[in-house]
Design an enzyme around this catalytic site. Structure first.
Site, PDB file in Angstrom:
ATOM      1  N   SER B  63       0.804  -1.224   0.000  1.00 28.96           N
ATOM      2  CA  SER B  63       0.000   0.000   0.000  1.00 28.96           C
ATOM      3  C   SER B  63       0.838   1.277   0.000  1.00 28.96           C
ATOM      4  O   SER B  63       0.351   2.334  -0.348  1.00 28.96           O
ATOM      5  CB  SER B  63      -0.967  -0.007   1.187  1.00 28.96           C
ATOM      6  N   LYS B 100       0.643   4.435   6.859  1.00 26.58           N
ATOM      7  CA  LYS B 100       0.107   5.320   5.810  1.00 26.58           C
ATOM      8  C   LYS B 100       0.659   6.722   6.018  1.00 26.58           C
ATOM      9  O   LYS B 100       1.206   7.046   7.074  1.00 26.58           O
ATOM     10  CB  LYS B 100      -1.432   5.390   5.895  1.00 26.58           C
TER      11      LYS B 100
END
Lengths: 418, 142
Positions: B63, B100
């Site tokens: 990701s 993230k």
């Protein structure tokens, strides 16, 4: 001023840092070999899971109440403790590490400080940097800082985990609130005597006359009384090295043959010797302990210990192990099922300056051999080099069926992030 | 297993033998570099500013590939740093750890992946969310 910083439910808190799903859940941590409960989260305490509960008796209770039960992960707790203690040193140079999860701090020359703010900074820094929640009690003496800490722990909402005793009014209120049975340093027997005297609270204790305390109790209790009166008499006990080192364990199974027991004792003795060398100490004395399973009331009970005094201080695995094995053979009674054993080394002196004895000293060949073994074992991890009387097949010495990963000490065990 | 074991037998002679000198005795010329000795480069010192607050984690998945975080890379995480807009953070979100980029706009917090195949996540009151630490370095095997 003194502070006592205490980590809340330390073992459970360590587990929660790396597994936040355990947050607000009841958590219980087991002793070595998954024997009994040694640490509980507040939620587990609220469910009345007792401290020391043997897990084989409480297994179904835990399942039914959804208590998360974990093996003790000492490499993790040890590392997290070292982090917390190191952070405390940023706040004052005078830190006494009292136990794995508690430390006393002394503030000399901090008179103009706002201790409410300072305590809050200590608490929030430890929480942010390590994830471990603590309580901070600050007061003019060690014993009072312990009392202040209890108040901070008991009333988290009102205190925010930090309580300062900095006035007579607060001191008296705190002592009146403190049950004599929970005063630091007052043991079980003394509690009974004091209760018989009508001493119900710590405040009652301070109302006894100095003369009475000195005459009927001892200088230790008198010091404690002064400390509780706000006159600091107990000092920080800052020790670089430990005064005794112990390795005691329950076995996974019961052993009734001497050979298995000798192997365990040999391993425990080797572990003590290694710890001695790590802190550059030598010992004068070892104590070997052996006991049967006290939970199995119907089988023969036996416990024994044997002390061996060396003619010279030693840190050699060879010497210590040999003595330990000879000692355990004298304790051992055939027919008894043994469950627990231990080796304690004590009478410690620094290795580099023990008194030289003209005739008696450790064989000088042991020293380079021991440092080579230590170096190799450090390099290759686990005990690659052992004495032949330690079990060479044994790779995992403890029963740890519910062990969490070694998040901070093994690169293969670090948390996974998506 | 058994074959790989090697036995060493210590000689436990009682004689004290010759004196063992382990400091070494110098002979010949001293090294001209001795006066200029410096400490060797240490990755610990380069990558870790705050030892007590530093932890490691392994990346699982793709990701954050755009930020150079590959599957199996090792992250250096400093918990003492304050979360800020655009920093890469390890967070605990609804039962799992995730890494993230933090986006903070007008009081709203978003977790932005660095891979077009993954959606941006808005953090709401509903989420079980903590910012666990700030990523300072990525260590990768090549």
């Amino acid at each position: 001023m003194f502070a006592l910083v205490d980590c809340n439910n330390f073992y459970a808190s360590c587990e929660r840092v790396f597994n936040p799903n355990l947050q607000n859940q009841p958590v219980a941590i087991l002793s070595n070999n998954d024997g009994c409960v040694i640490s509980r989260s507040d939620e587990a305490k609220a469910l009345d899971l007792p401290m020391g509960a043997p897990i084989f008796k409480w297994e179904s209770f835990c399942k039914q109440k959804n208590i998360h039960v974990l093996s003790s992960n000492y490499p993790l707790y040890g590392d997290m403790s070292a982090r917390v203690m190191k952070i405390l040193e940023y706040f004052t140079p005078d830190v006494e590490i009292y136990s794995i999860d508690e430390a006393f701090l002394q503030f000399k020359g901090f008179d103009h400080y706002n201790f409410d703010d300072y305590g809050t900074t200590v608490r929030s820094r430890i929480l942010k940097w390590t994830g471990i929640p603590t309580c901070v009690g600050i007061a003019p003496s060690k014993a009072l800082s312990k009392v202040a800490n209890k108040i901070a722990r008991k009333f988290p909402k009102e205190t925010g985990g930090v309580y300062v005793i900095n006035s007579e009014e607060k001191r008296i209120k705190a002592l009146k609130w403190t049950d004599i049975r929970s005063v630091w340093g007052i043991g079980h027997r003394l509690q009974k005597r004091l209760l018989a005297q009508g001493c119900k609270t710590a405040f009652d204790f301070t109302q006894l006359s100095d003369d009475w305390v000195l005459k009927n109790l001892s200088i230790t209790e008198w010091k404690l009384k002064k400390d509780l009166e706000g006159i600091s008499t107990l000092e920080l006990d800052i020790r670089e090295n430990k005064h005794a080192i112990a390795t005691t364990r329950s076995f996974e199974y019961t052993y009734s043959d001497i050979e298995n027991i000798k192997e365990r004792i040999s391993t425990f003795a080797a572990s003590c010797a290694e710890k001695l060398r790590a802190q550059q100490s030598s010992c004068h004395m070892i104590i070997v302990l052996l006991s049967s399973d006290r939970h199995k009331k119907n089988s023969e009970q036996h416990r024994g210990s044997k002390t061996v005094i060396f003619p010279y201080p030693t840190d050699s695995t060879l010497t210590i192990t040999k003595a330990a094995i000879e000692a355990v053979a004298t304790i051992f009674k055939s027919g008894v099922k043994y469950k627990r054993a231990g080796v304690i080394v004590t009478g410690l002196v620094p290795t580099d300056n023990h008194q030289l004895d003209l005739f008696l000293q450790e064989n000088p060949k042991h020293k380079p051999l021991m440092s080579t073994i230590d170096r190799l074992n450090k390099k290759f991890k686990a005990d690659k080099i052992k004495l032949a009387n330690q079990d060479l097949e044994r790779t995992w010495k403890m029963r740890q069926e519910r062990l969490s990963p070694k998040y901070t000490t093994n690169i293969n065990d670090v948390i996974q992030v998506k | 297993m058994k074959q790989s074991l090697q036995f060493f037998t210590p000689k436990t002679s009682d004689s004290n033998g010759a004196i063992f000198i382990d400091t070494g005795i110098s002979a010949g010329f001293p090294s001209p570099a001795d006066d200029f000795r410096e400490t060797r480069i240490s990755l610990d010192e380069e990558l870790i500013v705050n030892k007590e607050a530093t932890f490691f984690a392994k990346v699982s998945g793709q990701s954050m590939i755009g930020a150079g975080l590959d599957d199996n890379d090792l992250l250096v995480i400093d918990r003492s740093l304050e979360p800020e807009n655009n920093k890469i953070a390890v967070c605990f979100l609804d039962g799992e750890f995730t890494v993230k980029r933090l986006k903070v706009r007008d009081g709203e917090v978003w977790l932005q992946p660095e891979n077009p195949d993954y959606p941006i996540i808005q953090i709401t009151e509903e989420n079980d969310f903590i910012i666990w630490g700030i990523v300072t370095n990525v260590i990768k095997k090549v």
